[in-house]
Design an enzyme around this catalytic site. Structure first.
Site, PDB file in Angstrom:
ATOM      1  N   ASN A  64       0.828  -1.193   0.000  1.00 25.89           N
ATOM      2  CA  ASN A  64       0.000   0.000   0.000  1.00 25.89           C
ATOM      3  C   ASN A  64       0.868   1.250   0.000  1.00 25.89           C
ATOM      4  O   ASN A  64       2.064   1.201   0.305  1.00 25.89           O
ATOM      5  CB  ASN A  64      -0.922   0.017   1.218  1.00 25.89           C
ATOM      6  CG  ASN A  64      -2.135  -0.866   1.045  1.00 25.89           C
ATOM      7  OD1 ASN A  64      -2.605  -1.080  -0.071  1.00 25.89           O
ATOM      8  ND2 ASN A  64      -2.662  -1.383   2.143  1.00 25.89           N
ATOM      9  N   CYS A  73      -4.894  -7.893  -3.952  1.00 26.04           N
ATOM     10  CA  CYS A  73      -5.366  -6.709  -4.670  1.00 26.04           C
ATOM     11  C   CYS A  73      -5.869  -7.185  -6.018  1.00 26.04           C
ATOM     12  O   CYS A  73      -5.075  -7.568  -6.885  1.00 26.04           O
ATOM     13  CB  CYS A  73      -4.247  -5.677  -4.837  1.00 26.04           C
ATOM     14  SG  CYS A  73      -4.747  -4.236  -5.797  1.00 26.04           S
ATOM     15  N   ASN A  75      -7.597  -5.586  -8.570  1.00 23.62           N
ATOM     16  CA  ASN A  75      -7.245  -4.749  -9.716  1.00 23.62           C
ATOM     17  C   ASN A  75      -5.769  -4.897 -10.048  1.00 23.62           C
ATOM     18  O   ASN A  75      -5.367  -4.919 -11.211  1.00 23.62           O
ATOM     19  CB  ASN A  75      -7.561  -3.277  -9.419  1.00 23.62           C
ATOM     20  CG  ASN A  75      -9.043  -2.984  -9.461  1.00 23.62           C
ATOM     21  OD1 ASN A  75      -9.784  -3.587 -10.226  1.00 23.62           O
ATOM     22  ND2 ASN A  75      -9.492  -2.053  -8.636  1.00 23.62           N
ATOM     23  N   CYS A 217     -11.820  -0.940  -6.521  1.00 24.81           N
ATOM     24  CA  CYS A 217     -11.159  -1.950  -5.689  1.00 24.81           C
ATOM     25  C   CYS A 217     -11.682  -3.309  -6.132  1.00 24.81           C
ATOM     26  O   CYS A 217     -12.858  -3.627  -5.916  1.00 24.81           O
ATOM     27  CB  CYS A 217     -11.448  -1.713  -4.207  1.00 24.81           C
ATOM     28  SG  CYS A 217     -10.769  -2.983  -3.111  1.00 24.81           S
TER      29      CYS A 217
END
Length: 274
Positions: A64, A73, A75, A217
């Site tokens: 992050n 994650c 995407n 997201c």
């Protein structure tokens, strides 16, 4: 260090090949690179590493913007698949990767979309992790002097999903950070605000753990659909409308993996002296 800037529906990434380059990212360096005024600027940093298992193609790491490493994650997974093909690291259409907590298969379609097998959603509070005495379809929580009803699920990372009447007026800025760091989420959580348009269509905003609200997201879209199906509010195939664009989510229910399909966009390549 060479890198690429990519995005999945506006959720933007710095992607780095650690297969052919020697790189090390400290939390301090990641925060500096993530700064949109002084660095490259991104929601997450994605690192492509050699596989730890000969049956796999790559190891997939996610950091992050605040420097913390996370396990999932969605995407980013689509951008990861597009990146390794663009850079000639593989020519496979079905790419097998390991993550911090498991394995994934990323499949590039003929029309350049990427379908990600996200695995089976896990509603067990201990797995999420979420502090609860037993598994429920809906939990009651107090946040910022509000009482909220939510569903909780792990998609490889912790998610909390609230149903709202209208995503435009949802209290994302107020409730997002409070719920993200709520004491019942010992590892913090991603907070989804879901408006159900029909059984096949939802609108969604997500306040991401360690990044704040993002344009999209992927794992949050998966979590929202999983919770909606668990609560018998949604069908097996759902169109998810996010601020940055749309994803297609498919889940047949318990015992089955969940699939997410959507675009991955390459913006530019760059070089930075560290």
């Amino acid at each position: 260090m060479q890198f690429s800037k990519m995005h999945g529906l506006g959720n933007d990434f710095m992607v780095v090949d650690a297969v052919t380059q020697n790189v090390y990212f400290s939390p301090e360096l990641i925060r500096r690179l993530a700064d949109r005024h002084l660095g490259v600027g991104f929601d997450q940093l994605l690192v492509v590493e050699p596989p730890y298992d000969p049956e796999l193609d790559f190891h997939y790491r996610i950091f992050n913007a605040d420097g913390s490493e996370v396990a999932q994650c969605g995407n980013g997974a689509r951008c990861f698949a597009r990146f390794v093909r663009l850079k000639g690291l593989t020519n496979k259409r079905d790419i097998r990767v390991s993550t911090q907590t498991g394995r994934m298969v990323l499949s590039v379609t003929d029309d350049d979309l990427v379908c990600v097998n996200m695995g089976e959603p896990n509603f067990d509070p201990q797995t999420v992790p979420f502090r609860a005495t037993k598994e429920e379809k809906t939990y009651i929580m107090r946040a910022a002097e509000h009482t909220v009803l939510c569903g909780v699920v792990s998609m490889g990372n912790p998610h909390c999903v609230l149903q709202v009447d209208d995503v435009k007026t949802a209290k994302v800025e107020l409730l997002g950070p409070v719920l993200e760091g709520h004491e019942r989420f010992p590892e913090r959580a991603n907070i989804g605000f879901m408006q159900i348009v029909s059984r096949e269509h939802i609108k969604l905003r997500v306040y991401e753990r360690g990044a704040g609200e993002t344009q999209a997201c992927g794992s949050g879209a998966c979590a929202a659909v999983a919770v909606g199906i668990q609560q018998e509010l949604l069908s097996e195939e759902v169109h998810v409308e996010l601020p940055g664009g749309s994803l297609h989510i498919r889940w047949k229910g318990p015992g089955s993996p969940l699939f997410m399909t959507g675009p991955a966009t390459h913006v530019y390549d760059g070089f930075i002296h560290l």
